[in-house]
Design a protein around this motif. Sequence first.
Motif, PDB file in Angstrom:
ATOM      1  N   ASP A 133      28.347 -17.009  14.458  1.00  0.00           N
ATOM      2  CA  ASP A 133      27.076 -16.796  13.766  1.00  0.00           C
ATOM      3  C   ASP A 133      25.908 -17.387  14.546  1.00  0.00           C
ATOM      4  O   ASP A 133      24.808 -16.829  14.552  1.00  0.00           O
ATOM      5  CB  ASP A 133      27.128 -17.410  12.365  1.00  0.00           C
ATOM      6  CG  ASP A 133      27.837 -16.524  11.356  1.00  0.00           C
ATOM      7  OD1 ASP A 133      28.194 -15.385  11.714  1.00  0.00           O
ATOM      8  OD2 ASP A 133      28.046 -16.970  10.211  1.00  0.00           O
ATOM      9  N   MET A 134      26.128 -18.523  15.204  1.00  0.00           N
ATOM     10  CA  MET A 134      25.053 -19.144  15.969  1.00  0.00           C
ATOM     11  C   MET A 134      24.670 -18.282  17.173  1.00  0.00           C
ATOM     12  O   MET A 134      23.490 -18.101  17.478  1.00  0.00           O
ATOM     13  CB  MET A 134      25.462 -20.540  16.429  1.00  0.00           C
ATOM     14  CG  MET A 134      24.328 -21.336  17.054  1.00  0.00           C
ATOM     15  SD  MET A 134      23.004 -21.736  15.884  1.00  0.00           S
ATOM     16  CE  MET A 134      23.818 -22.972  14.870  1.00  0.00           C
ATOM     17  N   HIS A 135      25.674 -17.729  17.864  1.00  0.00           N
ATOM     18  CA  HIS A 135      25.379 -16.833  18.981  1.00  0.00           C
ATOM     19  C   HIS A 135      24.603 -15.609  18.500  1.00  0.00           C
ATOM     20  O   HIS A 135      23.663 -15.152  19.167  1.00  0.00           O
ATOM     21  CB  HIS A 135      26.680 -16.412  19.671  1.00  0.00           C
ATOM     22  CG  HIS A 135      27.208 -17.407  20.652  1.00  0.00           C
ATOM     23  ND1 HIS A 135      26.638 -17.610  21.880  1.00  0.00           N
ATOM     24  CD2 HIS A 135      28.238 -18.285  20.566  1.00  0.00           C
ATOM     25  CE1 HIS A 135      27.299 -18.553  22.542  1.00  0.00           C
ATOM     26  NE2 HIS A 135      28.282 -18.990  21.765  1.00  0.00           N
ATOM     27  N   ALA A 136      25.000 -15.068  17.365  1.00  0.00           N
ATOM     28  CA  ALA A 136      24.301 -13.900  16.827  1.00  0.00           C
ATOM     29  C   ALA A 136      22.874 -14.255  16.427  1.00  0.00           C
ATOM     30  O   ALA A 136      21.939 -13.480  16.672  1.00  0.00           O
ATOM     31  CB  ALA A 136      25.069 -13.351  15.628  1.00  0.00           C
ATOM     32  N   LEU A 137      22.691 -15.416  15.817  1.00  0.00           N
ATOM     33  CA  LEU A 137      21.356 -15.847  15.412  1.00  0.00           C
ATOM     34  C   LEU A 137      20.458 -15.998  16.632  1.00  0.00           C
ATOM     35  O   LEU A 137      19.285 -15.589  16.613  1.00  0.00           O
ATOM     36  CB  LEU A 137      21.461 -17.169  14.649  1.00  0.00           C
ATOM     37  CG  LEU A 137      20.225 -17.650  13.895  1.00  0.00           C
ATOM     38  CD1 LEU A 137      19.857 -16.676  12.785  1.00  0.00           C
ATOM     39  CD2 LEU A 137      20.477 -19.044  13.312  1.00  0.00           C
ATOM     40  N   TYR A 138      20.997 -16.570  17.700  1.00  0.00           N
ATOM     41  CA  TYR A 138      20.233 -16.720  18.940  1.00  0.00           C
ATOM     42  C   TYR A 138      19.850 -15.349  19.507  1.00  0.00           C
ATOM     43  O   TYR A 138      18.709 -15.135  19.931  1.00  0.00           O
ATOM     44  CB  TYR A 138      21.060 -17.503  19.946  1.00  0.00           C
ATOM     45  CG  TYR A 138      20.396 -17.688  21.292  1.00  0.00           C
ATOM     46  CD1 TYR A 138      19.323 -18.564  21.436  1.00  0.00           C
ATOM     47  CD2 TYR A 138      20.848 -16.997  22.420  1.00  0.00           C
ATOM     48  CE1 TYR A 138      18.712 -18.750  22.677  1.00  0.00           C
ATOM     49  CE2 TYR A 138      20.254 -17.170  23.655  1.00  0.00           C
ATOM     50  CZ  TYR A 138      19.176 -18.045  23.785  1.00  0.00           C
ATOM     51  OH  TYR A 138      18.568 -18.215  25.001  1.00  0.00           O
ATOM     52  N   ALA A 139      20.800 -14.421  19.494  1.00  0.00           N
ATOM     53  CA  ALA A 139      20.513 -13.078  19.992  1.00  0.00           C
ATOM     54  C   ALA A 139      19.401 -12.420  19.186  1.00  0.00           C
ATOM     55  O   ALA A 139      18.516 -11.749  19.743  1.00  0.00           O
ATOM     56  CB  ALA A 139      21.780 -12.226  19.946  1.00  0.00           C
ATOM     57  N   PHE A 140      19.419 -12.615  17.872  1.00  0.00           N
ATOM     58  CA  PHE A 140      18.376 -12.027  17.031  1.00  0.00           C
ATOM     59  C   PHE A 140      17.007 -12.596  17.364  1.00  0.00           C
ATOM     60  O   PHE A 140      16.036 -11.854  17.542  1.00  0.00           O
ATOM     61  CB  PHE A 140      18.690 -12.261  15.561  1.00  0.00           C
ATOM     62  CG  PHE A 140      17.542 -11.964  14.637  1.00  0.00           C
ATOM     63  CD1 PHE A 140      17.087 -10.667  14.457  1.00  0.00           C
ATOM     64  CD2 PHE A 140      16.897 -12.994  13.957  1.00  0.00           C
ATOM     65  CE1 PHE A 140      16.024 -10.390  13.615  1.00  0.00           C
ATOM     66  CE2 PHE A 140      15.838 -12.725  13.107  1.00  0.00           C
ATOM     67  CZ  PHE A 140      15.389 -11.420  12.942  1.00  0.00           C
TER      68      PHE A 140
END
Length: 443
Positions: A133-140
């Motif tokens: 989820d943290m990687h996805a949040l960063y990508a967003f």
Amino acid sequence: MRMTFKKPASFFSFLALVVGLGAAVCPGGRAQAQAPAATDQTLVEHGAYVAVLGDCVACHTAQGGRPYAGGLPIASPIGTIYSTNITPDRETGIGGYSYEDFARAVRRGIRRDGKTLYPAMPYPDFAHISDSDMHALYAFFMSGLKPVHAPNRAADISWPLSMRWPLAWWRWIFAPNVQPASASMGSDALADRGAYLVEGPGHCGTCHTPRGMALQQKALSPRDGTAFLAGGQIDNYTANSLRGDGLTGLGSWREEDIVRFLRSGRNQHAAVFGGMADVVFQSTQHMSDADLQAIAHFLKTLPATKSGPAFSYDQAVAKELFVGNVGRRGALTYINNCAACHRTSGNGYDDTFPALANNPVVNAADPSSLLHIVLIGGTIPSTASEPTHFTMPPFGDRLSDQEVADVVTFIRSSWGNQASAVSAEDVAKFRKEIAPSPVKKTL
């Protein structure tokens, strides 16, 4: 429960900047890292959903401002702090943050130059956010948002309280460096997911868990004790218990009642108001059905924190009001101002005007929320599942302190409700506490 919380401007107050006080991820520090040139769109979309789970837009958007560009003023005991720009702008936002910088700021509250952040986002809760989820949040944030050039505004805090280094002490004591993982409830996978959402990205404990002397959450999960989600105060409202307490919690709510409340902002028991109305409008109504069900399922695993009688509807007051008997103190004020919507039965109208009988807000030990609604009114937001919205008008200008005290006491002691009386002095004091302010208030 107390009506509000105030501390003198002191070194201790500086350590008390723990409840949503300002900057989340601050630009500046060492040489900026390159943001990813391209990111998988599926990952960006998942990150957008994680941002919804965390309601990130709420604190990082000023009234009338661009989303995530910061500038929201937030009051603290020692001055005003302004939320920061978290768009990928390289000069004023977080465009230069590497993934490691970003994850450390969100989970540990440490910005790129090593200084401790004002915990606008509750990093003790966000420490639980999973790596995926943290990687996805960063990508967003890096690839799903357009950069907005919006310089950050300095906090209005006088020296020496403006020094940041004491915040590191608070972080060392109250923000444990936990491993990002969901709670384990054994073989109950649905409760596992719900625990992760509630304890981590949803950060429900920020408002609904009582706080200690340094304004730290007394518990960050059920493993820390029964204080977790046992109720708190924020912005002169009472955030009710989310545990199984009968009159003041979710003891009489079914899982489907919780799901409906989070999806639409209303159910047969209550309707949203205050800060929770924003949470429903910006966050929970956009969650998946599966995640709403997981949250509800997990919350129903939390036992009551105190023993007490279950609600039992009492028809005596309803019968009196129905035949025009207004001999009880506050009854006439109720008939003239409240009964048209909430009915003489106190049961309201489903999905329109909330019931007052067996309402946990009405039965709360601290009447702050009920006084707040009576004095300044409130609006149930329009949601995708319930597009109509209803507004209760303010009665603060219409009713005297004594009339407000009488009608609130009447409501809190009728139809089976069992809450304590409210005095005119309580109302007068509370009016001063909620006097209009251009700055968003916190604990």
